[in-house]
Design a protein around this motif. Structure first.
Motif, short mmCIF file in Angstrom:
data_model
loop_
_atom_site.label_atom_id
_atom_site.label_comp_id
_atom_site.label_asym_id
_atom_site.label_seq_id
_atom_site.Cartn_x
_atom_site.Cartn_y
_atom_site.Cartn_z
N ILE A 1 -2.24 1.83 -13.65
CA ILE A 1 -2.19 1.95 -12.51
C ILE A 1 -3.27 0.64 -11.70
O ILE A 1 -4.27 0.72 -12.05
CB ILE A 1 -2.91 3.35 -11.90
N ALA A 2 -2.65 0.12 -10.67
CA ALA A 2 -3.47 -0.84 -9.88
C ALA A 2 -3.76 -0.13 -8.66
O ALA A 2 -2.76 -0.31 -7.80
CB ALA A 2 -3.09 -2.21 -10.10
N VAL A 3 -4.91 -0.15 -8.13
CA VAL A 3 -5.08 0.23 -6.91
C VAL A 3 -5.93 -0.88 -6.00
O VAL A 3 -6.73 -1.52 -6.67
CB VAL A 3 -5.94 1.62 -6.68
N TYR A 4 -5.58 -0.92 -4.76
CA TYR A 4 -5.75 -2.15 -3.91
C TYR A 4 -5.99 -1.72 -2.38
O TYR A 4 -5.37 -0.91 -2.22
CB TYR A 4 -5.02 -3.47 -4.31
N GLY A 5 -6.64 -2.42 -1.69
CA GLY A 5 -6.76 -2.55 -0.23
C GLY A 5 -6.09 -3.77 0.41
O GLY A 5 -5.26 -4.47 0.09
N HIS A 6 -7.10 -4.25 1.27
CA HIS A 6 -6.86 -5.53 2.19
C HIS A 6 -6.00 -5.65 3.00
O HIS A 6 -5.90 -6.09 4.18
CB HIS A 6 -6.76 -6.51 0.88
N THR A 7 -4.65 -4.98 2.67
CA THR A 7 -3.68 -5.18 3.49
C THR A 7 -3.46 -4.31 4.88
O THR A 7 -2.76 -4.83 5.85
CB THR A 7 -2.08 -5.36 3.05
N HIS A 8 -4.12 -3.04 4.76
CA HIS A 8 -4.29 -2.23 5.87
C HIS A 8 -2.68 -1.39 5.69
O HIS A 8 -2.51 -0.76 6.74
CB HIS A 8 -4.40 -2.70 7.18
N TYR A 9 -1.81 -1.82 4.92
CA TYR A 9 -0.55 -1.01 4.60
C TYR A 9 -0.52 -0.19 3.37
O TYR A 9 -0.77 -0.74 2.37
CB TYR A 9 0.54 -2.14 4.75
#
Length: 151
Positions: A101-109
């Motif tokens: 699983i890769a979890v990420y943010g940054h795009t706000h979507y």
């Protein structure tokens, strides 16, 4: 799991309250002062956080690779993998690190995707109008269930 809280304690609190049985809280960056609030509020839960592009002066790591619930997680903000322009770099990094699983943010979507055995999950932004968060349930059989929650 939350990301991009950008100073919004009210919505951060709503996100935490939406998942009272969560065992691990993941913050995918751009946390400002909310991380201190989270750690004070959920004392009986593990908290994992990474540095976002707006976390100036933070000593948090840019990414973490952690086993959680028998699965291997790549946790990052996403800016180092240029996720605003596609997920290919993140996918390659997750596969290189043997993540499930890769979890990420940054795009706000908010995004919940599955590509050839790899889950990619972005909880969206946990601030202001249209805020979202996410959760991952790893079942007793080892199955992975992801969900996006509108706050």
């Amino acid at each position: 799991m939350i990301s991009d809280t950008h100073g919004d304690l009210h919505t951060t609190k709503k996100a935490l309250e939406s998942q009272p049985t969560a065992e691990v809280i993941i913050h995918c960056g751009d946390s400002r002062d909310e991380l201190d609030y989270i750690e004070r509020t959920v004392r009986n839960k593990a908290v994992i956080a990474v540095k976002g592009n707006c976390d100036f002066g933070s000593q948090l790591p840019l990414e973490e690779v952690r086993p959680i619930g028998g699965k291997r997680f790549l946790i990052c903000h996403g800016h180092m993998y240029n996720v605003k322009y596609g997920l290919q770099n993140l996918e390659y990094a997750a596969r290189e690190k043997q993540a499930d699983i890769a979890v990420y943010g940054h795009t706000h979507y908010a995004v919940s995707d599955y590509i050839d055995g790899l889950y990619l999950l972005n909880p969206g932004h946990c601030s202001g109008y249209g805020a979202t968060c996410a959760y991952i349930d790893i079942t007793d059989k080892g199955d992975i269930v992801t969900n996006i929650i509108k706050l």
